[in-house]
Design a protein around this motif. Sequence first.
Motif, mmCIF file in Angstrom:
data_model
loop_
_atom_site.group_PDB
_atom_site.id
_atom_site.type_symbol
_atom_site.label_atom_id
_atom_site.label_comp_id
_atom_site.label_asym_id
_atom_site.label_seq_id
_atom_site.Cartn_x
_atom_site.Cartn_y
_atom_site.Cartn_z
ATOM 1 N N THR A 1 17.866 3.660 1.043
ATOM 2 C CA THR A 1 17.075 3.228 2.190
ATOM 3 C C THR A 1 15.609 3.349 1.789
ATOM 4 O OG1 THR A 1 18.734 4.101 3.716
ATOM 5 C CG2 THR A 1 16.563 3.603 4.635
ATOM 6 N N SER A 2 14.849 2.296 2.017
ATOM 7 C CA SER A 2 13.447 2.285 1.628
ATOM 8 C C SER A 2 12.598 1.774 2.780
ATOM 9 C CB SER A 2 13.276 1.379 0.397
ATOM 10 O OG SER A 2 11.947 1.380 -0.061
ATOM 11 N N ARG A 3 11.310 2.064 2.711
ATOM 12 C CA ARG A 3 10.355 1.546 3.684
ATOM 13 C C ARG A 3 9.088 1.176 2.935
ATOM 14 N NH1 ARG A 3 6.006 3.150 5.672
ATOM 15 N NH2 ARG A 3 6.280 5.299 5.043
ATOM 16 N N VAL B 1 0.815 -1.214 0.000
ATOM 17 C CA VAL B 1 0.000 0.000 0.000
ATOM 18 C C VAL B 1 0.849 1.264 0.000
ATOM 19 C CG1 VAL B 1 -2.014 -1.095 1.052
ATOM 20 C CG2 VAL B 1 -0.300 -0.045 2.529
ATOM 21 N N ASP B 2 2.147 1.159 0.350
ATOM 22 C CA ASP B 2 2.995 2.353 0.380
ATOM 23 C C ASP B 2 4.451 1.932 0.307
ATOM 24 O OD1 ASP B 2 3.425 5.310 0.997
ATOM 25 O OD2 ASP B 2 4.539 4.373 2.643
ATOM 26 N N ILE B 3 5.240 2.690 -0.456
ATOM 27 C CA ILE B 3 6.681 2.493 -0.474
ATOM 28 C C ILE B 3 7.339 3.851 -0.696
ATOM 29 C CG2 ILE B 3 6.801 1.951 -2.942
ATOM 30 C CD1 ILE B 3 9.086 -0.097 -2.100
ATOM 31 N N ASN B 4 8.488 4.042 -0.059
ATOM 32 C CA ASN B 4 9.269 5.256 -0.306
ATOM 33 C C ASN B 4 10.738 4.883 -0.314
ATOM 34 O OD1 ASN B 4 10.556 5.633 2.342
ATOM 35 N ND2 ASN B 4 8.485 6.017 3.057
ATOM 36 N N ALA B 5 11.555 5.769 -0.840
ATOM 37 C CA ALA B 5 12.985 5.474 -0.921
ATOM 38 C C ALA B 5 13.788 6.758 -0.925
ATOM 39 C CB ALA B 5 13.296 4.675 -2.178
ATOM 40 N N THR B 6 14.949 6.685 -0.318
ATOM 41 C CA THR B 6 15.936 7.750 -0.381
ATOM 42 C C THR B 6 17.191 7.159 -1.000
ATOM 43 O OG1 THR B 6 15.040 8.783 1.616
ATOM 44 C CG2 THR B 6 17.288 9.408 0.968
ATOM 45 N N HIS B 7 17.664 7.788 -2.081
ATOM 46 C CA HIS B 7 18.862 7.321 -2.773
ATOM 47 C C HIS B 7 20.049 8.103 -2.237
ATOM 48 C CE1 HIS B 7 16.186 5.136 -5.391
ATOM 49 N NE2 HIS B 7 15.498 6.253 -5.572
ATOM 50 N N HIS B 8 21.053 7.391 -1.722
ATOM 51 C CA HIS B 8 22.185 8.022 -1.061
ATOM 52 C C HIS B 8 23.415 8.167 -1.951
ATOM 53 C CE1 HIS B 8 19.880 7.530 2.591
ATOM 54 N NE2 HIS B 8 19.793 6.243 2.361
ATOM 55 N N ARG B 9 23.684 7.164 -2.777
ATOM 56 C CA ARG B 9 24.859 7.208 -3.654
ATOM 57 C C ARG B 9 24.591 6.314 -4.849
ATOM 58 N NH1 ARG B 9 27.422 5.403 0.704
ATOM 59 N NH2 ARG B 9 29.021 7.000 0.544
ATOM 60 N N ALA B 10 25.375 6.527 -5.891
ATOM 61 C CA ALA B 10 25.225 5.748 -7.116
ATOM 62 C C ALA B 10 25.915 4.399 -6.993
ATOM 63 C CB ALA B 10 25.817 6.521 -8.289
ATOM 64 N N TYR C 1 8.389 -2.860 6.640
ATOM 65 C CA TYR C 1 9.793 -3.259 6.590
ATOM 66 C C TYR C 1 10.657 -2.081 6.176
ATOM 67 C CZ TYR C 1 8.434 -8.110 7.012
ATOM 68 O OH TYR C 1 7.931 -9.284 7.489
ATOM 69 N N GLU C 2 11.856 -2.022 6.767
ATOM 70 C CA GLU C 2 12.885 -1.104 6.299
ATOM 71 C C GLU C 2 13.848 -1.923 5.451
ATOM 72 O OE1 GLU C 2 15.764 2.177 8.172
ATOM 73 O OE2 GLU C 2 16.232 0.122 8.817
ATOM 74 N N ILE C 3 14.196 -1.393 4.287
ATOM 75 C CA ILE C 3 15.086 -2.091 3.385
ATOM 76 C C ILE C 3 16.322 -1.227 3.168
ATOM 77 C CG2 ILE C 3 15.401 -3.157 1.122
ATOM 78 C CD1 ILE C 3 11.885 -2.386 2.336
ATOM 79 N N VAL C 4 17.488 -1.799 3.455
ATOM 80 C CA VAL C 4 18.757 -1.115 3.257
ATOM 81 C C VAL C 4 19.460 -1.799 2.092
ATOM 82 C CG1 VAL C 4 21.006 -0.565 4.265
ATOM 83 C CG2 VAL C 4 18.932 -0.430 5.672
ATOM 84 N N ILE C 5 19.804 -1.002 1.090
ATOM 85 C CA ILE C 5 20.497 -1.498 -0.092
ATOM 86 C C ILE C 5 21.917 -0.947 -0.076
ATOM 87 C CG2 ILE C 5 20.537 -1.534 -2.625
ATOM 88 C CD1 ILE C 5 17.474 -1.137 -2.537
ATOM 89 N N THR C 6 22.897 -1.836 -0.228
ATOM 90 C CA THR C 6 24.304 -1.435 -0.217
ATOM 91 C C THR C 6 24.995 -1.936 -1.485
ATOM 92 O OG1 THR C 6 24.911 -3.440 1.005
ATOM 93 C CG2 THR C 6 24.458 -1.464 2.317
ATOM 94 N N ASN C 7 26.160 -1.339 -1.769
ATOM 95 C CA ASN C 7 26.957 -1.797 -2.908
ATOM 96 C C ASN C 7 27.897 -2.912 -2.455
ATOM 97 O OD1 ASN C 7 29.116 -0.486 -1.629
ATOM 98 N ND2 ASN C 7 29.054 1.286 -3.004
ATOM 99 N N ASP C 8 28.736 -3.386 -3.372
ATOM 100 C CA ASP C 8 29.652 -4.483 -3.041
ATOM 101 C C ASP C 8 30.632 -4.116 -1.933
ATOM 102 O OD1 ASP C 8 28.687 -6.484 -4.759
ATOM 103 O OD2 ASP C 8 29.879 -5.730 -6.447
ATOM 104 N N GLU C 9 30.882 -2.825 -1.733
ATOM 105 C CA GLU C 9 31.790 -2.372 -0.674
ATOM 106 C C GLU C 9 31.075 -2.166 0.651
ATOM 107 O OE1 GLU C 9 31.847 -0.657 -3.870
ATOM 108 O OE2 GLU C 9 33.262 -2.268 -4.349
#
Length: 147
Positions: free
Chosen positions: A133-135, A88-97, A119-127
């Motif tokens: 960050t999304s919810r 019913v709802d999703i948002n996201a903040t993009h921090h880096r490429a 749920y809070e979803i944290v997306i990271t790169n290979d490093e």
Amino acid sequence: MSDTNDTSIPVEEFLKHMPYGMGGMNEKLGVELLYISAERVEGRMPVAGNEQPMGLLHGGASIALAETLGSVGSAIHAMANGGVAVGVDINATHHRAATSGYVHAVATAIHRGRTSAAYEIVITNDEGKRVCTSRITCAIVPADRFA
């Protein structure tokens, strides 16, 4: 639901309950589920093939990955309680490429109730650097609404 009672489910077992498997969009994006439970879902997605015109990971691809993981956690929670989950709802903040390799995502339950899950979803790169960050919030509805 207590976190101490949270147990993982084999990905293949979960997908048996999904009429469309991972779904066409997830297959096109290359989304992989690595660990799933109602409390935490882990996955990854390649950057290659999911870039926007400037060669960076497309923000929409990040959101699709986040929605997939949060929805999987919500679905497991809903199934344990005789229901199904619908976003019913999703948002996201993009921090880096992100420009290469994989992005890795972890969805952690912040609320698992009778009628909704978040749920809070944290997306990271290979490093291991945070890319996004999304919810997501999903409604839990009776399964017979989709019979």
